[in-house]
Design a protein around this motif. Structure first.
Motif, mmCIF file in Angstrom:
data_model
loop_
_atom_site.group_PDB
_atom_site.id
_atom_site.type_symbol
_atom_site.label_atom_id
_atom_site.label_comp_id
_atom_site.label_asym_id
_atom_site.label_seq_id
_atom_site.Cartn_x
_atom_site.Cartn_y
_atom_site.Cartn_z
ATOM 1 N N MET A 275 -5.064 100.220 -47.446
ATOM 2 C CA MET A 275 -4.346 99.384 -46.480
ATOM 3 C C MET A 275 -5.286 98.360 -45.842
ATOM 4 S SD MET A 275 -2.288 102.540 -44.699
ATOM 5 C CE MET A 275 -3.833 103.396 -44.382
ATOM 6 N N GLU A 276 -4.720 97.179 -45.594
ATOM 7 C CA GLU A 276 -5.432 96.092 -44.921
ATOM 8 C C GLU A 276 -4.953 96.015 -43.467
ATOM 9 O OE1 GLU A 276 -7.879 93.458 -43.849
ATOM 10 O OE2 GLU A 276 -7.903 93.845 -46.013
ATOM 11 N N PRO A 277 -5.858 96.092 -42.467
ATOM 12 C CA PRO A 277 -5.408 96.130 -41.070
ATOM 13 C C PRO A 277 -5.094 94.763 -40.472
ATOM 14 C CG PRO A 277 -7.769 96.390 -41.157
ATOM 15 C CD PRO A 277 -7.304 96.319 -42.578
ATOM 16 N N PHE A 278 -5.679 93.682 -40.981
ATOM 17 C CA PHE A 278 -5.505 92.353 -40.391
ATOM 18 C C PHE A 278 -5.785 92.387 -38.884
ATOM 19 C CE2 PHE A 278 -2.592 92.157 -44.109
ATOM 20 C CZ PHE A 278 -3.219 91.140 -44.811
ATOM 21 N N LEU A 279 -6.997 92.752 -38.548
ATOM 22 C CA LEU A 279 -7.373 92.900 -37.143
ATOM 23 C C LEU A 279 -7.253 91.585 -36.384
ATOM 24 C CD1 LEU A 279 -10.474 95.265 -37.506
ATOM 25 C CD2 LEU A 279 -8.074 95.861 -37.113
ATOM 26 N N ASP A 280 -7.482 90.461 -37.060
ATOM 27 C CA ASP A 280 -7.373 89.165 -36.391
ATOM 28 C C ASP A 280 -5.937 88.749 -36.141
ATOM 29 O OD1 ASP A 280 -10.127 89.005 -36.486
ATOM 30 O OD2 ASP A 280 -10.152 87.890 -38.391
ATOM 31 N N GLU A 320 -11.072 107.172 -44.331
ATOM 32 C CA GLU A 320 -10.113 107.799 -45.239
ATOM 33 C C GLU A 320 -9.393 108.899 -44.468
ATOM 34 O OE1 GLU A 320 -10.839 108.285 -49.627
ATOM 35 O OE2 GLU A 320 -12.926 108.112 -48.961
ATOM 36 N N THR A 321 -8.091 108.812 -44.441
ATOM 37 C CA THR A 321 -7.265 109.783 -43.730
ATOM 38 C C THR A 321 -6.610 110.702 -44.753
ATOM 39 O OG1 THR A 321 -6.843 108.180 -41.966
ATOM 40 C CG2 THR A 321 -5.373 110.094 -42.112
ATOM 41 N N VAL A 476 -7.968 103.992 -46.054
ATOM 42 C CA VAL A 476 -7.372 104.684 -47.200
ATOM 43 C C VAL A 476 -6.581 105.883 -46.678
ATOM 44 C CG1 VAL A 476 -7.795 105.836 -49.387
ATOM 45 C CG2 VAL A 476 -9.266 103.930 -48.679
ATOM 46 N N LEU A 477 -5.407 106.045 -47.233
ATOM 47 C CA LEU A 477 -4.535 107.160 -46.854
ATOM 48 C C LEU A 477 -4.283 108.029 -48.069
ATOM 49 C CD1 LEU A 477 -2.553 108.576 -44.850
ATOM 50 C CD2 LEU A 477 -0.789 106.990 -45.693
ATOM 51 N N HIS A 478 -4.481 109.353 -47.910
ATOM 52 C CA HIS A 478 -4.187 110.329 -48.965
ATOM 53 C C HIS A 478 -3.137 111.312 -48.437
ATOM 54 C CE1 HIS A 478 -7.717 109.040 -51.305
ATOM 55 N NE2 HIS A 478 -8.393 109.060 -50.168
ATOM 56 N N VAL A 479 -2.031 111.412 -49.120
ATOM 57 C CA VAL A 479 -0.990 112.394 -48.782
ATOM 58 C C VAL A 479 -0.818 113.299 -49.989
ATOM 59 C CG1 VAL A 479 1.374 112.759 -48.008
ATOM 60 C CG2 VAL A 479 0.149 110.693 -47.310
#
Length: 596
Positions: A275-280, A320-321, A476-479
């Motif tokens: 995932m891209e957060p786009f903090l700006d 990484e979650t 990164v997300l792992h489910v």
């Protein structure tokens, strides 16, 4: 000879007296009231039952060798024992009647691969994209409908974030101002749902790479942009119909989505998303952190936190979650379907119970409809993040910033939902939402999670997932599922009829040695009592009729009755011969006979 004559005369007198007394007894017995006759019959057979019953202790009640004190003592013992027996049977039946249904563990090794993969919603903490908000502000400015600058208009657009359920912020002046501005810009009522959808971060830019069951997949084919309680988010394996359907007809509904099951165990065999957060691009965050809110819920339910079937995890940039999911399934046997809903506390899918919108019943939808109707009754509108299904709901007005004063006033009420359960522990019941018709489904699956995180160092990675990817702020997300066995609960009756019979029979056996043979004996003796009672009643009716028709028949009846009631005694052969023959044969009393 005189002695013998006196003896014969005395014996004849006794016989006549006995016959007379017997006749009087018969006549008095015939004239005895019917109730007394019935009592004598029942007493006789009760005594016989006590003597010959398989319940061995009853014989002491009719034993003629026992004294009256011993009989009285045994009667008292039996009264106490039978009273205790009746009480214990009553308690056992009441327990079955008041709690006829029991939920127990069917197995703790139910195959995980038989479960549906949970639905996943990935929502950016930033609910309004700065880039999209700036684009809307520029469009309003270029329309020349206000003297405000782009910065001032952009500040007003930011107020649109107040209509999220987690916010409902009351700012009367600013909320009215943005509502008036949008009404002028769209030249009348505007589509707040479409505006909020355009302002939300888009899945196509936020999700960079996806893997499912160890295979690289296109994120746009796995995720949809759907409504959740946090607005529009990227949803995976969300199997409900579209969010906004004017009329519930087949032509308005999309083809059913492909459901994803748990194919295997382990991190590599689950769902992985970069995932891209786009903090700006942060403009209106709903939490004081940056990252993503990940929601895990049942694929057939709307993800509403107050329904109790939703779990939320916060995923952070540069980490990484890991979400290790554990499923627990629940089913009910068909036998409990005959119980009322308030007894079994669930609703079967076969009952075709629907929500207000007409869609198939789910517990989450029932709660959402209950909340939506309460919002409509109090504030006259419906929040934009709730799905609209059906012509009636589609015509309801969607809440805007102009309604935030009312929404903020009742915000705490809609976060305290009281369904059918006992709410005695709630102190302030009036300031809570009562949804008495909402029951869980009789077949359901819940998902529990165990989350953990590991932080990534920015730089270029050479892994299979992030090959040649320069990580700066990505996450990164792992489910996945890691346990082969899962818990499966079963709702069934507390006792089947044969178990209840066995329970009551065991209690009776402990107290008085009761069994099915005892029941047969009781029925047998009861049949004998009824037979005698009915037979004597018919005889008495016949005797009464004869007495009314002919009074002088009493003497004949008494005579016949006395003959029948004479006692049979031993007859010697000598007594059958005439007196003269006996005298001639034995040579005795000849003179006396001649003299007579």
């Amino acid at each position: 000879m005189m002695n013998e004559k006196n003896q014969i005369k005395s014996r004849n007198n006794i016989t006549r007296a006995w016959e007379a007394s017997t006749g009087r007894e018969r006549r008095s017995e015939q004239r005895t009231p019917e109730q007394f006759q019935s009592f004598r019959v029942m007493a006789k057979y009760l005594k016989l039952y006590c003597q010959y019953s398989s319940l061995s202790s009853f014989k002491y009640l009719a034993d003629p060798q026992k004294t009256w004190f011993e009989r009285s003592l045994w009667i008292a013992i039996h009264c106490v024992t039978i009273a205790s027996l009746i009480f214990m049977v009553y308690v056992s039946y009441q327990e079955f009647y008041t709690s006829p249904i029991l939920t127990s563990m069917d197995t703790d090794s139910y195959r995980t691969t038989d479960l549906l993969f949970p639905a996943i919603a990935i929502c950016s903490v930033n609910r309004i994209s700065k880039q999209s908000a700036t684009k809307l502000a520029n469009s309003i400015f270029n329309a020349n409908i206000t003297d405000q600058s782009v910065t001032e208009i952009l500040d007003l657009v930011k107020q649109l974030g107040n209509i999220y359920a987690s916010e409902f912020t009351m700012d009367e002046d600013r909320n009215v101002e943005i509502d008036r501005l949008l009404t002028t810009y769209f030249e009348g009522p505007y589509d707040i749902t479409g505006i909020m959808k355009d302002l939300s971060p888009q899945c196509a830019t936020m999700l960079l790479k996806c893997k499912l069951h160890g295979t690289d997949r296109n994120c746009t084919t796995l995720f949809e942009f759907r409504k959740t309680q946090d607005g529009f988010c990227c949803t995976f394996n969300y199997l409900r119909e579209s969010d906004d359907i004017p009329v519930m007809k087949p032509e308005f509904m999309k083809p059913p989505l492909k459901e994803h099951n748990v194919s295997d165990l382990g991190i590599e065999r689950g769902l992985t998303v970069v995932m891209e957060p786009f903090l700006d691009d942060y403009f209106y965050p709903i939490l004081p952190v940056k990252g993503w809110k990940v929601t895990v819920f049942d694929p057939r339910d709307y993800p509403d936190v107050t329904s109790g079937g939703v779990t939320e995890v916060l995923a952070l940039p540069q980490s990484e979650t890991y979400i290790d999911v554990t499923g627990a399934s629940f089913y009910s046997t068909k036998i409990i379907e005959r119980f009322h809903v308030s007894k079994r506390n669930c609703i079967f899918a076969e009952e075709q119970r629907t929500t207000y919108s007409g869609t198939p019943y789910t517990y989450s939808d029932c709660i959402v409809d209950c909340k939506s109707h309460d919002v409509l009754s109090l504030c006259g509108c419906r929040p934009f993040f709730y799905p609209r299904r059906g012509e009636k709901e589609y015509s309801w007005r969607i809440c805007t910033n102009a309604d935030l004063d009312c929404l903020a006033k009742y915000k705490t009420k809609w976060w305290t939902v009281l369904p059918h359960e006992d709410n005695a522990a709630i102190s302030n019941k009036d300031w809570a939402l009562h949804c008495q018709n909402c029951y869980p489904a009789c077949q359901d699956t819940s998902y529990d999670i165990l989350s953990s995180k590991s932080y990534m160092t920015p730089g270029t990675f050479k892994t299979d997932l992030m090959w040649n990817l320069n990580v700066t702020d990505e996450g990164v997300l792992h489910v996945f599922f890691s346990k082969y066995g899962s818990i499966r609960l079963k709702q069934d009756v507390t006792s089947y009829w044969y178990e209840l019979l066995s329970d009551i029979g065991g209690i009776c056996g402990v107290f008085i040695g009761f069994s099915l043979i005892s029941v047969v004996e009781m029925l047998y003796f009861l049949a004998l009592v009824l037979r005698d009672l009915l037979f004597k009643e018919s005889i008495m009716r016949k005797d009464d009729g004869d007495h009314e028709e002919k009074d002088d028949g009493d003497h004949d009846n008494e005579k016949i009755q006395s003959i029948h009631d004479q006692t049979v005694t031993t007859i010697y052969w000598g007594e059958l011969l005439p007196r003269s023959w006996r005298s001639a044969r034995y040579g005795r009393f000849i003179d006396n006979t001649t003299r007579y």
